[in-house]
Design an enzyme around this catalytic site. Structure first.
Site, PDB file in Angstrom:
ATOM      1  CB  SER A   1      10.673   6.328   8.689  1.00  0.00           C
ATOM      2  OG  SER A   1      10.428   5.862   9.990  1.00  0.00           O
TER       3      SER A   1
ATOM      4  CB  CYS B   1       8.547  -3.216  15.882  1.00  0.00           C
ATOM      5  SG  CYS B   1      10.102  -2.610  15.205  1.00  0.00           S
TER       6      CYS B   1
ATOM      7  CB  CYS C   1       0.565   5.033  12.390  1.00  0.00           C
ATOM      8  SG  CYS C   1       1.638   6.255  11.729  1.00  0.00           S
TER       9      CYS C   1
ATOM     10  CD  GLU D   1      -2.985  -0.895   2.260  1.00  0.00           C
ATOM     11  OE1 GLU D   1      -4.093  -1.406   2.103  1.00  0.00           O
ATOM     12  OE2 GLU D   1      -2.665  -0.315   3.294  1.00  0.00           O
TER      13      GLU D   1
ATOM     14  CD  GLU E   1      14.544  -0.057   8.672  1.00  0.00           C
ATOM     15  OE1 GLU E   1      13.706   0.287   9.519  1.00  0.00           O
ATOM     16  OE2 GLU E   1      15.363   0.742   8.160  1.00  0.00           O
TER      17      GLU E   1
END
Ligand code: SAH
Ligand code: SF4
Length: 386
Positions: free
Chosen positions: A201, A129, A350, A91, A171
């Site tokens: 990021s 995470c 998010c 996405e 990542e």
């Protein structure tokens, strides 16, 4: 042989070189594809004959397809579901900001309407995470540089994109060469985005951070710190064991020191997800303040988006977030914003980007970056540079 994306820059360049064709034709081809989404190679005017046969035999204008585009009710956010050639989905999210609504030094911001595109760099992510939906999927595949760029190409047909943030699935520094190659194309004709409008990021892949500022100067770096001490970081982000906080902060110090040599002093953005009772107490704010007070950073406090049954965490309440912000600002003089989620009606916030395919049920979860509007009218991290 499967056709590659024409936006796979190194593949196109090396094929042109082998065929002895001038690489200056490449941006002309990209420009035509940008303006003519479903073009046939023969429709591009005035190319040498050898280019047409090379393109036909080796490349496609797009290897991915835009499966669907979903607007939020308030029209600020559009979620693009993109099918890759390997059958996986990623996405990308378009976030529209009306800069006139925000204030900068007490005056309306210049610029009017502009859009930020949040893109994915991987299908899944190996960092694990435990607050992140993508982390729970594990790693599936890396996107090629062409597939990364194709997200921008698809989005450009819907909105005029001024900023790009690598805050979608994956990542980016674990797919380093494809991401760097894609950014090099984004910052050259015909895209011509300024590197200052592109933000990577990262969870904090130390060796890649050190390389990044040499490979692409002036890029924005956002670091998902999420905890002020190594112990809490390890608890919520297993990758922190491989990238200890002390070494990460040293790498950031070097990164920042290099910035000071150049005339353009770009800040590092620190992302800090607020998890109730885990990292959101006053003592954590003081620890974070002490950790960051000698850096040129902007802290972005991110309210945690619950990710359904996977979630072991709760969102911090507004008052705790406000106290955290006051401590960072008041005691440590650190510029601190609070991200407010929008686009939730299309699961565009998010950690809540969840793809629903008819007949297939839930297919993809990714963190992404929802639209944001902060307490002090900074609507997203790119606003800080205007
Ligand atoms: N892998 C990179 C970039 C993608 S994640 C990184 O971790 O920085 C983009 C952002 O979304 C990160 O700051 C990440 O911590 C945040 N995020 C992930 N899951 C979230 C959730 N459930 N709620 C709020 N933010 C989340
Ligand atoms: Fe990967 Fe980022 Fe999610 Fe961590 S937050 S699992 S690094 S996508």
């Amino acid at each position: 042989m499967a056709h590659k994306s024409v936006f796979d820059a190194s593949a196109v360049k090396s094929e042109f070189e082998v065929a002895g064709i001038n690489p200056n034709f490449i941006p002309i081809i990209w420009k035509h594809v940008l303006q003519n989404p479903n073009c046939m190679w023969d429709e591009i005017p005035s190319l040498p004959v050898a280019v047409y046969s090379l393109l036909r035999s080796k490349f496609k204008p797009s290897t991915s397809t835009l499966h669907s585009a979903l607007d939020s009710i308030d029209q600020t956010t559009t979620k693009l579901l993109i099918k890759l050639k390997n059958g996986e989905f990623v996405e990308a999210v378009i976030m529209r900001y009306d800069t006139r609504l925000g204030k900068y030094n007490g005056k309306p911001r210049p610029g009017g309407l502009r859009s930020t595109l949040c893109i994915s760099s991987q299908v899944g992510c190996k960092m694990g995470c435990n607050f992140c939906a993508t982390g729970s999927m594990g790693f599936k595949s890396n996107l090629s540089s062409g597939e990364i760029l194709e997200q921008l190409v698809h989005a450009t047909r819907i909105a005029s994109i001024r900023n790009v943030v690598f805050m979608g699935m994956g990542e980016p520094l674990n797919n380093y060469s494809a991401v760097v190659e894609a950014i090099r194309v984004m910052t050259a004709p015909p895209f011509q985005l300024s590197p200052k409008k592109i933000t990577i990021s990262t969870v904090g892949v130390i060796h890649a951070i050190s390389k990044l500022h040499r490979d692409i100067p002036n890029l924005n770096l956002a670091v998902s710190l999420h905890a002020p001490v190594q112990e809490i970081r390890c608890q919520i982000m297993p990758a922190a064991r491989a990238f200890p906080l002390e070494r990460l902060m040293n790498a950031l110090r070097d990164y920042q020191a290099c910035r000071f040599i150049s005339p353009c002093q770009q800040k590092i953005f620190i992302e800090y997800i607020m998890l109730d009772g885990v990292n959101d107490e006053e003592q954590h704010a003081h620890q974070l303040g002490k950790l960051l007070e000698t850096f040129e950073v902007v802290v972005n406090l991110i309210p945690f988006n619950p990710i359904g049954s996977l979630s072991r965490y709760k969102t911090s309440d507004d008052q705790k977030v406000a106290i955290f912000q006051i401590i960072l600002r008041g005691t440590y003089n650190i510029r601190t914003t609070v991200r407010k989620q929008m686009g939730q009606d299309i699961s565009g916030a998010c950690g809540q980007l969840v793809v629903n395919l008819p007949g297939k049920g839930l297919v993809v979860n990714l963190p992404g970056k929802g639209s944001s509007r902060s307490a002090d009218h900074i609507t997203d991290i790119e606003d800080l540079r205007i």
